[in-house]
Design an enzyme around this catalytic site. Structure first.
Site, PDB file in Angstrom:
ATOM      1  N   ASP A 125      47.257  46.527  45.753  1.00 48.06           N
ATOM      2  CA  ASP A 125      48.341  45.605  46.116  1.00 48.06           C
ATOM      3  C   ASP A 125      49.342  46.170  47.122  1.00 48.06           C
ATOM      4  O   ASP A 125      50.413  45.595  47.328  1.00 48.06           O
ATOM      5  CB  ASP A 125      49.097  45.162  44.856  1.00 48.06           C
ATOM      6  CG  ASP A 125      48.300  44.151  44.053  1.00 48.06           C
ATOM      7  OD1 ASP A 125      47.687  43.266  44.668  1.00 48.06           O
ATOM      8  OD2 ASP A 125      48.294  44.253  42.811  1.00 48.06           O
ATOM      9  N   ASP A 185      42.100  37.952  46.695  1.00 46.99           N
ATOM     10  CA  ASP A 185      43.490  38.254  47.080  1.00 46.99           C
ATOM     11  C   ASP A 185      43.579  39.468  48.010  1.00 46.99           C
ATOM     12  O   ASP A 185      44.496  39.603  48.807  1.00 46.99           O
ATOM     13  CB  ASP A 185      44.355  38.571  45.840  1.00 46.99           C
ATOM     14  CG  ASP A 185      43.996  37.786  44.605  1.00 46.99           C
ATOM     15  OD1 ASP A 185      42.830  37.382  44.475  1.00 46.99           O
ATOM     16  OD2 ASP A 185      44.871  37.602  43.755  1.00 46.99           O
TER      17      ASP A 185
HETATM   18  N1  GLY Z   1      47.348  38.652  43.630  1.00 48.71           N
HETATM   19  C1  GLY Z   1      47.506  38.097  42.356  1.00 48.71           C
HETATM   20  C2  GLY Z   1      47.751  36.633  42.345  1.00 48.71           C
HETATM   21  O1  GLY Z   1      47.599  35.934  43.316  1.00 48.71           O
HETATM   22  O2  GLY Z   1      48.125  36.158  41.304  1.00 48.71           O
END
Ligand code: GLY
Length: 410
Positions: A125, A185
């Site tokens: 992330d 993501d």
């Molecule tokens: N990246 C995690 C979400 O979109 O919840």
């Protein structure tokens, strides 16, 4: 200095947008006016939440708003949370629009705690955390300490790259279930790597980003161009082991925010590489979203395109906000369909403004209501969530710039 002058001209551009009286420009300036008041309210909410922190939360240095909890309280998170960069990012967007040093000072204050993430190699992330905070800060100020933090973050992120798979591993949790999980993501985190390649001159960042995007095209998408959420790989052979969901309704459903991450991700990859397969992928994903029989008239999707009880399912405003950002940019590249993409983005902005906005001086200082974090685990369902607000402001800036200068690039 060059960057400071750049900001000045951008702020003047937005100031002139604010004084024009067409309906389209008014929606941007009205939303920024609302956001300025609401974010000032957010600061008071953050102060009150800080006054009630547990010892554990204090020890963890929680500082950034994430969502409203079921008991109505404001949830603050620490830098290691994937959402820690969005609130500082919003403050940078406020500075970008207004040119007002008040927002710059607040942005600096809320960006600083994210620095410790630069050495955190335990998650993918990094882009969400560091690019949204330091990335916007560097773009707007040219502060070289921000540049150094971003470069260190990018070099930490690529330690998660698995050569045999051709992807950056997303998560380390659920080791009993997945060996090398990669989630859609993760496309968003590639922007930091493209930036690092340009800034450092080291092509490894770009090569990894391109490989990740190509592998994801190969394995994450179904024939109708909807995407799986999680693809799990064997790190020794590179084979696909599982195609799963984590936050969507089911393994074979289309989780709405995942489709939006894919659309934004491939549009950005096309910008950074000029590779036609990335533009084609973005167009196909847009095709899936807007041909979906369950997409409501107001273009704000249910939390999953295949949620079982549509229309009695919560919407996901965050998916709509991310989609609008992507569509403004896609309209620059997919010239044949430029008007369609731009109109759809405008319709999303209109819907969010009219029907999904929070109440002034209420709702804990959030801008938008009705997002879903994880419908699958009944977590953060139908509540304000910080990334919806961040991408809403980004979409508004892109809209204003596209209409004024013919480019949605900030
Ligand atoms: N990246 C995690 C979400 O979109 O919840």
């Amino acid at each position: 200095m060059k960057l400071q002058l750049g900001l000045l001209s951008t702020a003047l551009l937005f100031a002139s947008c604010a004084t024009k009286s067409t309906a389209e420009q008014d929606i941007v300036s009205e939303n920024f006016e609302f956001s300025a008041s609401q974010l000032k309210h957010a600061f008071t909410e953050i102060d009150s939440a800080r006054a009630h922190l547990t010892e554990k939360q204090i020890a963890n240095n929680v500082f950034a708003p994430r969502n409203i909890e079921p008991d109505g309280s404001l949830r603050l998170v620490a830098s290691r949370d994937w959402c820690s960069g969005f609130f500082p990012g919003e403050l940078w967007y406020m500075y970008e629009y207004t040119g007002d040093d008040f927002w710059k000072e607040k942005a600096i204050e809320f960006t600083a705690p994210v620095e410790r993430e630069k050495t955190n190699g335990g998650t993918h992330d990094m882009g969400f955390k560091v690019y949204c905070s330091f990335g916007n800060g560097y773009r707007l100020t040219g502060d070289s300490t921000y540049r150094d933090i971003m470069l260190e973050s990018a070099s930490t992120l690529i330690t998660r790259y698995k050569d045999k798979v051709g992807c950056i591993r997303s998560w380390d949790h659920n080791k009993d279930k997945w060996q090398c999980p990669v989630i859609i993501d993760n496309m968003m985190n590639l922007e930091l790597l493209f930036w690092a390649a340009k800034e450092s001159g080291d092509s490894i960042y770009r090569d990894i980003a391109v490989n990740h995007a190509l592998t994801t095209i190969k394995n994450h998408f179904r024939d109708d161009y909807s995407s799986y959420h999680v693809v799990d790989y064997d790190t020794i052979t590179g084979d696909v082991l599982h195609k799963h969901t984590h936050q969507g309704y089911s393994h074979e459903s289309a989780w709405s925010r995942g489709q939006a991450w894919g659309l934004y991700g491939y549009t950005m990859c096309y910008r950074e590489t000029g590779r036609e397969e990335f533009l084609d992928q973005a167009k196909h994903i847009a095709g899936y979203i807007f041909n979906s029989p369950t997409l409501p008239e107001d273009l704000v999707p249910y939390w999953d395109y295949n949620a079982p009880n549509i229309p009695d399912e919560p919407r996901d405003v965050s998916a709509a906000a991310v989609t609008a950002c992507a569509l403004y940019e896609l309209s620059m590249y997919d010239k044949e369909n430029a008007t369609i993409h731009k109109d759809r983005a405008d319709r999303i902005i209109e819907s969010l403004t009219k029907n999904y906005r929070a109440s002034l001086n209420n709702d804990r200082g959030f801008l938008l209501l009705h997002s879903v974090g994880s419908g699958n685990s009944n977590s953060e369902v139908d509540v304000p969530i910080i990334y919806a607000d961040y991408y809403f402001l980004e979409a508004l800036l892109k809209k204003a710039k596209l209409e004024k200068e013919g480019t949605a690039l900030l």
